[in-house]
Write a protein that holds these residues in place. Structure first.
Motif, mmCIF file in Angstrom:
data_model
loop_
_atom_site.group_PDB
_atom_site.id
_atom_site.type_symbol
_atom_site.label_atom_id
_atom_site.label_comp_id
_atom_site.label_asym_id
_atom_site.label_seq_id
_atom_site.Cartn_x
_atom_site.Cartn_y
_atom_site.Cartn_z
ATOM 1 N N PHE A 26 0.820 -1.219 0.000
ATOM 2 C CA PHE A 26 0.000 0.000 0.000
ATOM 3 C C PHE A 26 0.852 1.266 0.000
ATOM 4 C CE2 PHE A 26 -3.496 -2.834 1.042
ATOM 5 C CZ PHE A 26 -4.484 -2.291 0.238
ATOM 6 N N LEU A 27 1.963 1.224 0.730
ATOM 7 C CA LEU A 27 2.826 2.407 0.768
ATOM 8 C C LEU A 27 3.393 2.704 -0.622
ATOM 9 C CD1 LEU A 27 4.142 4.604 2.484
ATOM 10 C CD2 LEU A 27 6.067 3.072 2.849
ATOM 11 N N ILE A 30 0.522 4.044 -2.910
ATOM 12 C CA ILE A 30 0.156 5.447 -2.645
ATOM 13 C C ILE A 30 1.287 6.378 -3.091
ATOM 14 C CG2 ILE A 30 -0.270 7.129 -0.793
ATOM 15 C CD1 ILE A 30 -2.683 5.455 -1.297
ATOM 16 N N LEU A 33 1.498 6.660 -6.820
ATOM 17 C CA LEU A 33 0.419 7.493 -7.352
ATOM 18 C C LEU A 33 0.700 8.970 -7.085
ATOM 19 C CD1 LEU A 33 -2.776 5.425 -6.431
ATOM 20 C CD2 LEU A 33 -1.802 5.814 -8.699
ATOM 21 N N LEU A 34 1.145 9.285 -5.864
ATOM 22 C CA LEU A 34 1.426 10.688 -5.523
ATOM 23 C C LEU A 34 2.455 11.270 -6.481
ATOM 24 C CD1 LEU A 34 1.753 10.711 -1.603
ATOM 25 C CD2 LEU A 34 -0.167 11.498 -2.969
ATOM 26 N N PHE A 37 1.147 11.399 -10.230
ATOM 27 C CA PHE A 37 0.166 12.469 -10.448
ATOM 28 C C PHE A 37 0.846 13.838 -10.372
ATOM 29 C CE2 PHE A 37 -3.651 9.776 -8.802
ATOM 30 C CZ PHE A 37 -3.636 9.054 -9.996
#
Lengths: 200, 549
Positions: A26-27, A30, A33-34, A37
């Motif tokens: 998950f880390l 995320i 994605l950060l 983006f």
């Protein structure tokens, strides 16, 4: 690396590895994605934002999946824990008394020591007591910890499978010399243990 | 504080800084009931305490550079970590965002001229100052600075000869300051919203303050009563918690954590509110999942109030209690995850401006994710038995509290600073210090996870040589982090003294009401109370499109 001296420690480590795996996934997700983006939709590259108010399907997905995952993790932790919470009936009992800032162990024949001697491959139940403030009985190599408080009946148990000597800490802050309140657990063969127990 | 030279706003209005009330000079500030001036009073006081607590943290890390004595003895070290905890928790993290940004921006974001009870608002600042004075007294009175840890665990806090009564009274008074602020915000949000601002047209920062307000009002009295009971027990020897008097220390732990766990959400939820505003503003688009974020604040407030027992898995609660508390703890993870996903989704197809506040916003999500995931490990019963009371916990709560509240505080200050003071800051310095801070933060706190897994007990003055390499890395991290903080403080002070003046109302393209008022705002915020006709982030699109067309 930290020693793994009990079967319980093995179980805890397996659980730990599974959870670390999930967490890293998950880390990384995320963080990727950060960063993606932030680069892809940077003002310079993407001067016009598109308003998106939400997406019910996504909200449902990212509510349900974490729910299932955390319930699974909860269950992993609980099933290890319940084993630790139920000491076998045949366990040998040793009383551990904590006081500022030392440990004292009393065996069934009245022998006392400030180092915890235990026989290998045997169920040992530790009954905890304190003469003053709260302390905590902690053996990292066994992955067990239990608070020792005055007038309460806390206990814990273990079955050490590897010979050797391991550190036993006080884990609950107890004043001036809290950090000096540690001793050793010596896991020895049954014969050695009996000799020691019956010696003067 | 900004200087007193006249700053007439673009429309010829007098800003709240230049407003002449009944009193002038310093009295005009400390007797002012203007929510904005009170926010500045809080900013000065809270930042000062923050820097003191940072200094203590620096000394703690320095002491742990080598085993045995490095700079101070054990008693001093124990006082250091106790005071670091008390000051950070009660004087910085709990009040920081509600009392500074909440006070300043809540009424403006709601379209109101002030909070519901302006005098009570000023009163809460005085309570805060009195609480702080009590802490100072506790440090310097003969008897010695408190050494019980900020958790005041009984029996130790009954037995220690250090100045516990002043310390406990300080926490008690600071608790009331927090209750008064929370109550004020709840009433303000219920009663003072501008015409047309229905609940779901309210920005998300007020939503976060609303959820926080309820936690403050409902759980803070419990710690207040508990701290009073310790004083009663210490002074009159009544057996409540101390076993030697027939009391129950586990009961104390319950009462303490019934407040102190929700207190974590008093710290984190407003920070999440700040970050929500920052992310939408600097993505130049509406927030993704408005209702999901609003309701997850409430869900966190609700579930967060029911999980205190996870601090006590090794204390000797029944297995049933451990089962329930562990399960509920996992439920808190869900609304937290929902927030993270919605923030991340907000970035998608945005037009992202990597201004200093946004860097803090993105770092917040990253650090909060690490803090949250390690929280999941600690909520896992079998892992918690091994990890509780080790430095793993210390690493975890610094990621959660410093990584969220601390980063939201600094990021929020960059975001709103020109609005609050009518001055701009040096963005280049702000960006450089951000990266230093982020690197230092991780070098400082990440080794604590590793050490903790290897069994290093927390709150330990001395340690076995096998842990030293991790302590050395962590201490080096603290130096990097403090270097960044020095640059940040310098950036703000320089901006206050000689930053370029600005009266630009909307310097960041935000859409909530604080971007529709003067920079800095006038004494009454609005000449006319605005009428709200849409959602807080809705109309952004029209404007953007019209710009493009």
């Amino acid at each position: 690396m930290i020693a793994q001296a009990t079967n319980f420690a093995q179980n805890v480590d397996n659980t730990f590895i599974i959870i670390v795996g999930i967490c890293v996934f998950f880390l990384v997700l995320i963080t990727t994605l950060l960063i993606t983006f932030a680069i892809k939709y940077n003002k310079k590259r993407n001067p016009k934002a598109v308003n998106i108010h939400g997406n019910i399907k996504l909200e449902i997905i990212w509510t349900i999946i974490p729910t299932l995952i955390v319930l699974y993790i909860f269950w992993l932790g609980w099933s290890d824990y319940i084993e630790l919470a139920t000491p076998p009936k045949d366990a040998m009992v040793i009383n551990a008394t904590a006081s500022m800032w030392q440990w004292k162990f009393t065996y069934s024949n009245g022998k006392q020591a400030d180092t915890l001697y235990v026989p290998v491959n045997e169920n040992i139940k530790i009954k905890l007591n304190s003469t003053d403030v709260s302390h905590s009985f902690y053996i990292p190599a066994f992955r067990i910890k239990r608070d020792a408080m005055p007038n309460t009946n806390n206990s814990t148990w273990f079955n050490a499978e590897k010979l050797g000597s391991y550190t036993l800490f006080c884990a609950e802050y107890c004043g001036l010399n809290h950090s000096k309140m540690y001793t050793e657990v010596k896991v020895v063969t049954k014969d050695k243990f009996n000799n020691w127990l019956n010696s003067e | 504080m900004a200087d007193n030279s006249i700053a007439i706003s673009s429309k010829g209005h007098e800003s709240y800084i230049d407003h002449k009330g009944k009193h002038s000079g310093l009295l005009g500030w400390i007797f002012s009931t203007d929510h904005k001036r009170i926010a500045i009073l809080y900013l000065v006081a809270i930042s000062s305490w923050f820097l003191i607590a940072v200094l203590l943290g620096f000394l703690i890390r320095l002491e742990l550079l080598t085993p045995g004595e490095t700079i101070v003895g054990a008693q001093t070290y124990n006082a250091f970590f106790t005071l670091h905890g008390i000051i950070m928790v009660f004087l910085f993290v709990i009040p920081a965002i509600p009392a500074i940004f909440g006070n300043f921006f809540l009424p403006i974001m709601l379209g109101a001229k002030d909070v519901a009870f302006p005098r009570l608002n000023l009163f809460s600042w005085y309570l805060y100052i009195i609480g702080g004075i009590f802490v100072i007294i506790a440090i310097f009175l003969p008897g010695g600075a408190p050494d019980s840890g900020w958790t005041f665990y009984i029996p130790y806090s009954i037995r220690t000869s250090t100045n516990m009564i002043f310390t406990l009274s300080a926490a008690f008074i600071l608790g009331f300051s927090s209750i008064v602020t929370g109550l004020n915000f709840i009433v303000t949000i219920h009663r003072m919203r501008a015409p047309g601002m229905s609940w779901f047209r309210m920005p998300l920062f007020p939503w976060a303050l609303y959820a926080t307000g309820w936690i403050q009002v409902l759980v803070t009295p419990i710690i207040g009563i508990t701290l009073l009971l310790i004083i009663v027990e210490r002074v009159f020897r009544v057996g409540l918690f101390d076993p030697s008097l027939g009391g129950d220390p586990v009961l104390y732990q319950h009462l303490f954590w019934i407040y102190s766990h929700p207190a974590v959400y008093i710290m984190a939820v407003p920070a999440m509110g700040v970050i929500t505003e920052i992310i939408t503003v600097y993505s130049h688009k509406t927030i993704f999942g408005y209702k999901a974020i609003a309701f997850s604040s409430l869900a966190i407030a609700l579930f967060g109030s029911l999980v205190w027992g996870h601090h006590m898995f090794s204390a000797g609660m029944s297995d049933t209690a451990n089962f329930i508390f562990s399960l509920l703890t996992f439920l808190v993870a869900i609304p937290s995850a929902i927030k993270v996903f919605n923030w991340t989704a907000t970035l998608y197809k945005g037009s992202i401006d990597l201004e200093p506040p946004m860097l803090y916003g993105l770092a917040f999500i990253f650090l909060f994710t690490i803090g949250g995931l390690t929280g999941i490990m600690l909520g896992t019963l079998s892992l918690d038995i091994h990890l509780t009371d080790t430095t793993f916990v210390v690493g975890h709560f610094h990621y959660v509290i410093f990584g969220t509240t601390g980063f939201a505080f600094i990021g929020g200050l960059y975001h709103w600073f020109p609005k609050m003071f009518g001055r701009t800051y040096n963005k280049k310095l702000a960006k450089i210090s951000f990266w230093i801070l982020l690197v230092g933060f991780n070098i400082l706190y990440f080794p604590m996870f590793v050490m903790g897994w290897l069994g290093m007990p927390r709150r330990s003055y001395d340690y076995l040589p096998e842990y030293q390499s991790y302590h050395v890395i962590s201490t080096i991290g603290s130096w990097i982090l403090i270097l960044a903080l020095i640059i940040i403080v310098y950036t703000f002070i320089k901006a206050l003294r000689s930053g370029e003046r600005t009266h630009e109302m909307n310097y960041c393209g935000g859409e909530t009401l604080e971007w529709k008022v003067e920079t800095p705002p006038t004494h009454e915020n609005f000449d006319e109370i605005p009428v709200i006709t849409g959602g807080p982030y809705d109309y952004k699109q029209n404007e953007l499109e019209s710009e493009v067309e």
